[in-house]
Enzyme design. Structure first.
Site, short mmCIF file in Angstrom:
data_model
loop_
_atom_site.label_atom_id
_atom_site.label_comp_id
_atom_site.label_asym_id
_atom_site.label_seq_id
_atom_site.Cartn_x
_atom_site.Cartn_y
_atom_site.Cartn_z
N ILE A 6 0.90 -1.15 0.00
CA ILE A 6 0.00 0.00 0.00
C ILE A 6 0.95 1.21 0.00
CG2 ILE A 6 -1.75 1.32 1.24
CD1 ILE A 6 -2.76 -1.31 2.42
N PRO A 7 1.07 1.88 -1.14
CA PRO A 7 2.19 2.81 -1.35
C PRO A 7 2.07 4.17 -0.67
CG PRO A 7 0.79 2.76 -3.29
CD PRO A 7 0.24 1.74 -2.33
N CYS A 8 2.10 4.16 0.65
CA CYS A 8 2.06 5.42 1.37
C CYS A 8 3.32 6.24 1.12
CB CYS A 8 1.85 5.18 2.87
SG CYS A 8 3.06 4.10 3.63
N HIS A 9 4.38 5.60 0.62
CA HIS A 9 5.62 6.32 0.31
C HIS A 9 5.43 7.28 -0.87
CE1 HIS A 9 5.65 2.60 -2.11
NE2 HIS A 9 6.24 3.34 -3.04
#
Length: 168
Positions: free
Chosen positions: A132-135
């Site tokens: 889950i690409p919170c970056h």
């Protein structure tokens, strides 16, 4: 009681603790050592029995670390979250590799344009690093904001994704 299978996987960003239930991946954390990783996992899932092993879910995640934005196949998730958190995390999944969004853009995307702070909190509670690409979320000023798994790692992940995208 719920059984969680976990494994420690070396990645280009450091060691990842990958954990799954029979329903899917429930946790991915970048960890400095196995003991602290297990402590975090136990905090997320205090009632679960933990067993060290690797399964097909883990293999799928291991493959995902090789090609950003191109999952080798569907990876199911088993998340504990509020409806708001799920909305935010779903919005993160729609940010393509090599792209960035601001907290305000995520808030607008979930039709709650004044909820930037709440969006930031939900992003900070993401239990599934990288997948889950919170970056891919940055501050409105265009700078990297905080990152649960260390800001230098966020910069490294973004640089890696941009390089992979440019190299295609």
């Amino acid at each position: 009681s719920l059984e969680i299978v976990y494994s420690f996987v070396p990645t280009v960003f450091g060691t990842a603790l990958i954990a799954s239930t029979p329903r899917g991946i429930c946790n991915i954390d970048f960890v400095t050592d196995e003991a602290s990783g297990l402590l975090l996992l136990h905090r997320h899932w205090p009632q679960a029995r933990l067993r060290r092993d690797e399964n097909a879910w883990h293999a799928g995640v291991r493959d995902f670390f090789g090609e950003p934005g191109l999952p080798p196949g569907p990876i199911r998730l088993h998340l504990k979250a509020t409806p708001f958190q799920l909305k935010v995390w779903d919005a993160l999944l729609k940010i393509p590799a090599g792209a960035l969004a601001t907290y305000g853009q995520i808030a607008a995307n979930i039709h709650q344009p004044t909820a930037s702070r709440a969006v930031g909190t939900a992003i900070g509670l993401n239990p599934v690093a990288f997948l889950i690409p919170c970056h891919r979320v940055i501050r409105a000023e265009g700078v990297l904001g905080g990152y649960h798994w260390v800001l230098d790692r966020k910069a490294a992940i973004l640089g890696w994704e941009f390089a992979k995208i440019d190299g295609r």
